[in-house]
Design a protein around this motif. Structure first.
Motif, PDB file in Angstrom:
ATOM      1  N   PHE A  26       0.859  -1.190   0.000  1.00 47.35           N
ATOM      2  CA  PHE A  26       0.000   0.000   0.000  1.00 47.35           C
ATOM      3  C   PHE A  26       0.894   1.239   0.000  1.00 47.35           C
ATOM      4  CE2 PHE A  26      -2.285  -3.204   2.643  1.00 47.35           C
ATOM      5  CZ  PHE A  26      -3.335  -3.462   1.763  1.00 47.35           C
ATOM      6  N   PHE A  27       0.618   2.151  -0.914  1.00 46.95           N
ATOM      7  CA  PHE A  27       1.369   3.405  -0.948  1.00 46.95           C
ATOM      8  C   PHE A  27       0.506   4.610  -0.603  1.00 46.95           C
ATOM      9  CE2 PHE A  27       4.461   1.174  -3.864  1.00 46.95           C
ATOM     10  CZ  PHE A  27       5.519   1.237  -2.971  1.00 46.95           C
ATOM     11  N   ASP A  28      -0.808   4.497  -0.758  1.00 52.98           N
ATOM     12  CA  ASP A  28      -1.672   5.619  -0.409  1.00 52.98           C
ATOM     13  C   ASP A  28      -3.039   5.097   0.028  1.00 52.98           C
ATOM     14  OD1 ASP A  28      -3.193   5.050  -2.724  1.00 52.98           O
ATOM     15  OD2 ASP A  28      -2.078   6.490  -3.935  1.00 52.98           O
ATOM     16  N   ASP A  29      -3.893   6.026   0.440  1.00 52.92           N
ATOM     17  CA  ASP A  29      -5.211   5.646   0.960  1.00 52.92           C
ATOM     18  C   ASP A  29      -6.096   5.014  -0.105  1.00 52.92           C
ATOM     19  OD1 ASP A  29      -4.382   6.609   3.358  1.00 52.92           O
ATOM     20  OD2 ASP A  29      -5.652   8.398   3.353  1.00 52.92           O
ATOM     21  N   ASP A  30      -5.931   5.418  -1.350  1.00 50.75           N
ATOM     22  CA  ASP A  30      -6.727   4.815  -2.424  1.00 50.75           C
ATOM     23  C   ASP A  30      -6.409   3.330  -2.568  1.00 50.75           C
ATOM     24  OD1 ASP A  30      -8.090   7.122  -3.013  1.00 50.75           O
ATOM     25  OD2 ASP A  30      -6.718   7.745  -4.597  1.00 50.75           O
ATOM     26  N   ASP A  31      -5.144   2.973  -2.375  1.00 55.54           N
ATOM     27  CA  ASP A  31      -4.765   1.559  -2.410  1.00 55.54           C
ATOM     28  C   ASP A  31      -5.505   0.795  -1.314  1.00 55.54           C
ATOM     29  OD1 ASP A  31      -2.998   2.281  -4.381  1.00 55.54           O
ATOM     30  OD2 ASP A  31      -1.215   2.151  -3.108  1.00 55.54           O
ATOM     31  N   ARG A  32      -5.521   1.336  -0.123  1.00 52.68           N
ATOM     32  CA  ARG A  32      -6.163   0.671   1.012  1.00 52.68           C
ATOM     33  C   ARG A  32      -7.679   0.584   0.816  1.00 52.68           C
ATOM     34  NH1 ARG A  32      -2.147   4.102   2.893  1.00 52.68           N
ATOM     35  NH2 ARG A  32      -0.456   3.047   4.014  1.00 52.68           N
ATOM     36  N   LYS A  33      -8.254   1.653   0.309  1.00 50.26           N
ATOM     37  CA  LYS A  33      -9.702   1.645   0.069  1.00 50.26           C
ATOM     38  C   LYS A  33     -10.079   0.583  -0.959  1.00 50.26           C
ATOM     39  CE  LYS A  33     -10.423   6.548   1.155  1.00 50.26           C
ATOM     40  NZ  LYS A  33     -10.703   7.895   0.581  1.00 50.26           N
ATOM     41  N   PHE A  34      -9.252   0.425  -1.985  1.00 53.74           N
ATOM     42  CA  PHE A  34      -9.559  -0.567  -3.003  1.00 53.74           C
ATOM     43  C   PHE A  34      -9.442  -1.979  -2.434  1.00 53.74           C
ATOM     44  CE2 PHE A  34      -8.525  -3.242  -6.762  1.00 53.74           C
ATOM     45  CZ  PHE A  34      -9.705  -3.033  -7.460  1.00 53.74           C
ATOM     46  N   PHE A  35      -8.452  -2.201  -1.583  1.00 56.80           N
ATOM     47  CA  PHE A  35      -8.305  -3.516  -0.958  1.00 56.80           C
ATOM     48  C   PHE A  35      -9.522  -3.829  -0.092  1.00 56.80           C
ATOM     49  CE2 PHE A  35      -6.797  -6.772   1.925  1.00 56.80           C
ATOM     50  CZ  PHE A  35      -5.984  -7.559   1.122  1.00 56.80           C
ATOM     51  N   LEU A  36     -10.000  -2.852   0.669  1.00 53.21           N
ATOM     52  CA  LEU A  36     -11.177  -3.056   1.500  1.00 53.21           C
ATOM     53  C   LEU A  36     -12.416  -3.310   0.639  1.00 53.21           C
ATOM     54  CD1 LEU A  36     -10.700  -0.387   4.322  1.00 53.21           C
ATOM     55  CD2 LEU A  36     -10.290  -2.856   4.432  1.00 53.21           C
ATOM     56  N   ILE A 205      11.416   2.197  -3.417  1.00 58.46           N
ATOM     57  CA  ILE A 205      11.439   3.613  -3.761  1.00 58.46           C
ATOM     58  C   ILE A 205       9.999   4.086  -3.849  1.00 58.46           C
ATOM     59  CG2 ILE A 205      12.058   5.332  -5.504  1.00 58.46           C
ATOM     60  CD1 ILE A 205      14.382   3.570  -6.320  1.00 58.46           C
ATOM     61  N   LYS A 206       9.594   4.945  -2.962  1.00 56.89           N
ATOM     62  CA  LYS A 206       8.195   5.364  -2.909  1.00 56.89           C
ATOM     63  C   LYS A 206       7.826   6.167  -4.159  1.00 56.89           C
ATOM     64  CE  LYS A 206       7.561   5.326   2.084  1.00 56.89           C
ATOM     65  NZ  LYS A 206       7.077   6.058   3.265  1.00 56.89           N
ATOM     66  N   PRO A 207       6.700   5.831  -4.780  1.00 60.14           N
ATOM     67  CA  PRO A 207       6.302   6.512  -6.019  1.00 60.14           C
ATOM     68  C   PRO A 207       5.826   7.945  -5.821  1.00 60.14           C
ATOM     69  CG  PRO A 207       4.601   4.972  -5.328  1.00 60.14           C
ATOM     70  CD  PRO A 207       5.771   4.746  -4.421  1.00 60.14           C
ATOM     71  N   ASP A 208       5.643   8.380  -4.557  1.00 59.03           N
ATOM     72  CA  ASP A 208       5.197   9.750  -4.338  1.00 59.03           C
ATOM     73  C   ASP A 208       6.371  10.743  -4.313  1.00 59.03           C
ATOM     74  OD1 ASP A 208       6.292   8.918  -1.954  1.00 59.03           O
ATOM     75  OD2 ASP A 208       4.594   9.500  -0.704  1.00 59.03           O
ATOM     76  N   LEU A 209       7.602  10.231  -4.487  1.00 55.05           N
ATOM     77  CA  LEU A 209       8.754  11.127  -4.633  1.00 55.05           C
ATOM     78  C   LEU A 209       8.693  11.796  -6.002  1.00 55.05           C
ATOM     79  CD1 LEU A 209      11.581   8.773  -3.268  1.00 55.05           C
ATOM     80  CD2 LEU A 209      10.546  10.706  -2.071  1.00 55.05           C
ATOM     81  N   SER A 210       9.408  12.887  -6.158  1.00 48.10           N
ATOM     82  CA  SER A 210       9.421  13.545  -7.458  1.00 48.10           C
ATOM     83  C   SER A 210      10.078  12.627  -8.490  1.00 48.10           C
ATOM     84  CB  SER A 210      10.195  14.862  -7.380  1.00 48.10           C
ATOM     85  OG  SER A 210      11.581  14.618  -7.183  1.00 48.10           O
ATOM     86  N   GLU A 216      17.029   9.651 -10.282  1.00 49.29           N
ATOM     87  CA  GLU A 216      18.382   9.730  -9.735  1.00 49.29           C
ATOM     88  C   GLU A 216      18.738   8.436  -8.991  1.00 49.29           C
ATOM     89  OE1 GLU A 216      20.981  12.384  -6.529  1.00 49.29           O
ATOM     90  OE2 GLU A 216      18.990  13.054  -7.163  1.00 49.29           O
ATOM     91  N   LYS A 217      17.791   7.943  -8.202  1.00 47.43           N
ATOM     92  CA  LYS A 217      18.012   6.702  -7.454  1.00 47.43           C
ATOM     93  C   LYS A 217      18.148   5.511  -8.406  1.00 47.43           C
ATOM     94  CE  LYS A 217      15.502   8.167  -3.279  1.00 47.43           C
ATOM     95  NZ  LYS A 217      16.569   7.949  -2.287  1.00 47.43           N
ATOM     96  N   LEU A 218      17.279   5.465  -9.400  1.00 48.16           N
ATOM     97  CA  LEU A 218      17.317   4.365 -10.368  1.00 48.16           C
ATOM     98  C   LEU A 218      18.616   4.384 -11.171  1.00 48.16           C
ATOM     99  CD1 LEU A 218      13.645   4.521 -11.715  1.00 48.16           C
ATOM    100  CD2 LEU A 218      14.601   2.881 -10.087  1.00 48.16           C
ATOM    101  N   SER A 219      19.074   5.575 -11.510  1.00 49.46           N
ATOM    102  CA  SER A 219      20.315   5.713 -12.269  1.00 49.46           C
ATOM    103  C   SER A 219      21.496   5.145 -11.484  1.00 49.46           C
ATOM    104  CB  SER A 219      20.557   7.183 -12.601  1.00 49.46           C
ATOM    105  OG  SER A 219      21.753   7.338 -13.325  1.00 49.46           O
TER     106      SER A 219
END
Length: 245
Positions: A26-36, A205-210, A216-219
């Motif tokens: 889960f990365f955000d509330d929408d993920d959790r809501k969909f699971f529920l 790597i959290k997808p909510d980062l810019s 940069e991290k992936l590189s």
């Protein structure tokens, strides 16, 4: 060889599902809501009576009754539909959950209540917050009638809702089902390398980062010689973004 499932004589189970390599599911509330939403939808479809749930970042606890012997179909539907949703949303491929779900049978009233309390105390014991402050467990569902949680059976054990919450909030060191599903040795080496390169305790790597920070991290990981497939699998970032980083 996989161990055969042990089926409960009472139909009651405690189930745990965890992200592959203990990664976040889960990365955000929408993920959790969909699971529920999926829990509600498929519990109604398969006649599952859910008594408790707790959605943590990288795993989920469930307590439910399965009078129609549908546990495998129920869990398969919930996990497979959620994995497709998650992979599409975050542009990733591969398994989301670690192997099969883990389960234990509940054969007594005493253990039924022990598991219930254990699940609802999970956020507090994990150091996240007080159980009553956690929004993604069924803690608050027992005071409301409009919920897919089957509260009637639970309330039979208590004189009033106050007694119920007194029981739930009481300290206990009971150890119920916990799964420590470690990755393979090769996968563990990859995780260790990613953590070292990123100078982080978490390979995700959290997808909510810019986008710039993610690239940069992936590189860094690509320059270290890790393949696109491995980077995507370990970090949870979609292969397309890994390729163009």
């Amino acid at each position: 060889m996989r161990k055969s499932r042990i089926y409960s004589k009472t139909g009651l189970y405690h189930v745990v599902v965890r992200g592959v390599n203990k990664q976040n599911i889960f990365f955000d509330d929408d993920d959790r809501k969909f699971f529920l939403h999926l829990l509600k939808k498929f519990s109604q479809k398969y006649g599952i009576r859910i008594y408790a749930y707790c959605l943590m970042e990288n795993h989920v606890h469930l307590e439910f009754e399965d009078p129609e012997f549908s546990i495998s179909r129920f869990m398969q539907c919930v996990c497979s539909v959620y994995a497709r949703f998650f992979n599409k949303k975050y542009d990733r491929i591969g398994h989301l959950f670690q192997d099969r779900y883990a389960s234990e049978v509940i054969e007594s009233d005493e253990y039924f209540l022990t598991v219930l309390r254990y699940i609802l105390q999970n956020p507090e014991k994990a150091g996240v917050c007080k159980s009553y402050d956690y929004l993604w467990s069924s803690y608050r569902c027992y005071t409301y009638y409009r919920t897919f949680i089957k509260r009637k059976r639970i309330m039979m054990y208590f004189n009033c809702i106050k007694d119920f919450y007194s029981f739930i909030n009481a300290y206990t060191d009971a150890a119920c089902l916990e799964i420590e599903l470690r990755p393979s040795e090769k996968e563990f080496d990859y995780i260790t390398r990613v953590k070292k390169i990123l100078e982080s305790d978490n390979p995700i790597i959290k997808p909510d980062l810019s986008v710039e920070v993610i690239k940069e991290k992936l590189s860094k990981l690509k320059k270290a010689g890790l393949s696109i497939r491995v980077i995507s699998r370990i970090t949870g970032i979609g292969k397309h973004l890994v390729q163009i980083a």
